[in-house]
Design a protein around this motif. Sequence first.
Motif, PDB file in Angstrom:
ATOM      1  N   ALA A   1      -3.751 -22.926 -34.501  1.00 23.66           N
ATOM      2  CA  ALA A   1      -4.817 -22.697 -35.473  1.00 23.66           C
ATOM      3  C   ALA A   1      -4.538 -21.477 -36.336  1.00 23.66           C
ATOM      4  O   ALA A   1      -4.833 -21.469 -37.531  1.00 23.66           O
ATOM      5  CB  ALA A   1      -6.160 -22.567 -34.758  1.00 23.66           C
ATOM      6  N   GLU A   2      -3.951 -20.437 -35.761  1.00 18.46           N
ATOM      7  CA  GLU A   2      -3.708 -19.207 -36.527  1.00 18.46           C
ATOM      8  C   GLU A   2      -2.609 -19.366 -37.574  1.00 18.46           C
ATOM      9  O   GLU A   2      -2.445 -18.505 -38.445  1.00 18.46           O
ATOM     10  CB  GLU A   2      -3.394 -18.026 -35.600  1.00 18.46           C
ATOM     11  N   ASP A   3      -1.865 -20.475 -37.552  1.00 21.69           N
ATOM     12  CA  ASP A   3      -0.814 -20.731 -38.543  1.00 21.69           C
ATOM     13  C   ASP A   3      -1.319 -21.555 -39.726  1.00 21.69           C
ATOM     14  O   ASP A   3      -0.524 -21.942 -40.584  1.00 21.69           O
ATOM     15  CB  ASP A   3       0.369 -21.451 -37.896  1.00 21.69           C
ATOM     16  N   VAL A   4      -2.634 -21.840 -39.760  1.00 24.27           N
ATOM     17  CA  VAL A   4      -3.213 -22.691 -40.802  1.00 24.27           C
ATOM     18  C   VAL A   4      -4.278 -21.905 -41.566  1.00 24.27           C
ATOM     19  O   VAL A   4      -5.054 -21.161 -40.975  1.00 24.27           O
ATOM     20  CB  VAL A   4      -3.854 -23.962 -40.190  1.00 24.27           C
ATOM     21  N   GLN A   5      -4.295 -22.074 -42.887  1.00 30.68           N
ATOM     22  CA  GLN A   5      -5.293 -21.425 -43.739  1.00 30.68           C
ATOM     23  C   GLN A   5      -6.014 -22.503 -44.551  1.00 30.68           C
ATOM     24  O   GLN A   5      -5.381 -23.413 -45.094  1.00 30.68           O
ATOM     25  CB  GLN A   5      -4.606 -20.434 -44.682  1.00 30.68           C
ATOM     26  N   LEU A   6      -7.357 -22.380 -44.642  1.00 32.19           N
ATOM     27  CA  LEU A   6      -8.178 -23.332 -45.393  1.00 32.19           C
ATOM     28  C   LEU A   6      -8.876 -22.620 -46.535  1.00 32.19           C
ATOM     29  O   LEU A   6      -9.378 -21.509 -46.358  1.00 32.19           O
ATOM     30  CB  LEU A   6      -9.237 -23.965 -44.485  1.00 32.19           C
ATOM     31  N   ASN A   7      -8.947 -23.288 -47.691  1.00 28.36           N
ATOM     32  CA  ASN A   7      -9.671 -22.775 -48.853  1.00 28.36           C
ATOM     33  C   ASN A   7     -10.411 -23.910 -49.520  1.00 28.36           C
ATOM     34  O   ASN A   7      -9.877 -25.019 -49.629  1.00 28.36           O
ATOM     35  CB  ASN A   7      -8.707 -22.190 -49.891  1.00 28.36           C
ATOM     36  N   VAL A   8     -11.638 -23.627 -49.986  1.00 28.65           N
ATOM     37  CA  VAL A   8     -12.363 -24.566 -50.828  1.00 28.65           C
ATOM     38  C   VAL A   8     -12.627 -23.854 -52.139  1.00 28.65           C
ATOM     39  O   VAL A   8     -13.265 -22.798 -52.159  1.00 28.65           O
ATOM     40  CB  VAL A   8     -13.700 -25.025 -50.196  1.00 28.65           C
ATOM     41  N   THR A   9     -12.099 -24.421 -53.223  1.00 31.94           N
ATOM     42  CA  THR A   9     -12.315 -23.874 -54.556  1.00 31.94           C
ATOM     43  C   THR A   9     -12.892 -24.985 -55.408  1.00 31.94           C
ATOM     44  O   THR A   9     -12.193 -25.961 -55.696  1.00 31.94           O
ATOM     45  CB  THR A   9     -10.995 -23.360 -55.163  1.00 31.94           C
ATOM     46  N   GLY A  10     -14.154 -24.848 -55.764  1.00 32.26           N
ATOM     47  CA  GLY A  10     -14.803 -25.905 -56.533  1.00 32.26           C
ATOM     48  C   GLY A  10     -14.851 -27.183 -55.731  1.00 32.26           C
ATOM     49  O   GLY A  10     -15.437 -27.244 -54.661  1.00 32.26           O
ATOM     50  N   GLU A  11     -14.181 -28.212 -56.228  1.00 33.13           N
ATOM     51  CA  GLU A  11     -14.177 -29.516 -55.547  1.00 33.13           C
ATOM     52  C   GLU A  11     -12.865 -29.795 -54.819  1.00 33.13           C
ATOM     53  O   GLU A  11     -12.603 -30.923 -54.427  1.00 33.13           O
ATOM     54  CB  GLU A  11     -14.449 -30.619 -56.574  1.00 33.13           C
ATOM     55  N   VAL A  12     -12.032 -28.769 -54.606  1.00 31.61           N
ATOM     56  CA  VAL A  12     -10.719 -28.963 -53.992  1.00 31.61           C
ATOM     57  C   VAL A  12     -10.615 -28.209 -52.665  1.00 31.61           C
ATOM     58  O   VAL A  12     -10.883 -27.014 -52.598  1.00 31.61           O
ATOM     59  CB  VAL A  12      -9.597 -28.486 -54.940  1.00 31.61           C
ATOM     60  N   LEU A  13     -10.232 -28.937 -51.622  1.00 27.19           N
ATOM     61  CA  LEU A  13      -9.941 -28.344 -50.316  1.00 27.19           C
ATOM     62  C   LEU A  13      -8.426 -28.218 -50.212  1.00 27.19           C
ATOM     63  O   LEU A  13      -7.700 -29.176 -50.459  1.00 27.19           O
ATOM     64  CB  LEU A  13     -10.457 -29.240 -49.184  1.00 27.19           C
ATOM     65  N   THR A  14      -7.952 -27.018 -49.842  1.00 25.85           N
ATOM     66  CA  THR A  14      -6.524 -26.782 -49.700  1.00 25.85           C
ATOM     67  C   THR A  14      -6.224 -26.356 -48.269  1.00 25.85           C
ATOM     68  O   THR A  14      -6.878 -25.466 -47.725  1.00 25.85           O
ATOM     69  CB  THR A  14      -6.036 -25.695 -50.678  1.00 25.85           C
ATOM     70  N   ILE A  15      -5.242 -27.019 -47.674  1.00 26.92           N
ATOM     71  CA  ILE A  15      -4.763 -26.702 -46.328  1.00 26.92           C
ATOM     72  C   ILE A  15      -3.351 -26.147 -46.493  1.00 26.92           C
ATOM     73  O   ILE A  15      -2.486 -26.817 -47.054  1.00 26.92           O
ATOM     74  CB  ILE A  15      -4.735 -27.954 -45.429  1.00 26.92           C
ATOM     75  N   LYS A  16      -3.131 -24.905 -46.039  1.00 26.99           N
ATOM     76  CA  LYS A  16      -1.818 -24.270 -46.126  1.00 26.99           C
ATOM     77  C   LYS A  16      -1.377 -23.873 -44.732  1.00 26.99           C
ATOM     78  O   LYS A  16      -2.203 -23.590 -43.873  1.00 26.99           O
ATOM     79  CB  LYS A  16      -1.864 -22.985 -46.954  1.00 26.99           C
TER      80      LYS A  16
END
Length: 147
Positions: free
Chosen positions: A64-79
Amino acid sequence: MSNLIRWEPAREMMTLREAMDRLFDDAFTRPLSMAGNGWAVPAVDMYQTDNEVVVKAALPGMKAEDVQLNVTGEVLTIKGEIKQKEEVKEKAYHLREQRWGMFERSVILPTEVVADKAKADFENGILTIAIPKAEEAKPKTISIKAK
């Protein structure tokens, strides 16, 4: 004098069929889709209920600590970064399909959400993200009065 080329529909159909065969072969035989840089990106499922949008991403072997989540407007990004566990010094690979390195996957959410109240769980290599829908996006029930 112009050259005429006879049109053969069967020849055109064969090339279309070959293209479709190649498309299906690529889609169903690779465990992870490939990004433009050649690194693997996670396979994602997304669905919605009356109250939330749920996104599930397959991230086998990750923490879990190797994954980053972002929600910007209508876009979910998984890094994240898939780290190589071991390096074989004397190697003669016969097959090497696992990918290592950074990845990023963005999906467009189907409706407005409240990103501040999102919840994410990571279990058995599956990341599950539940994002509540904004009030204006939730279905409304209208009662009907009989006269």
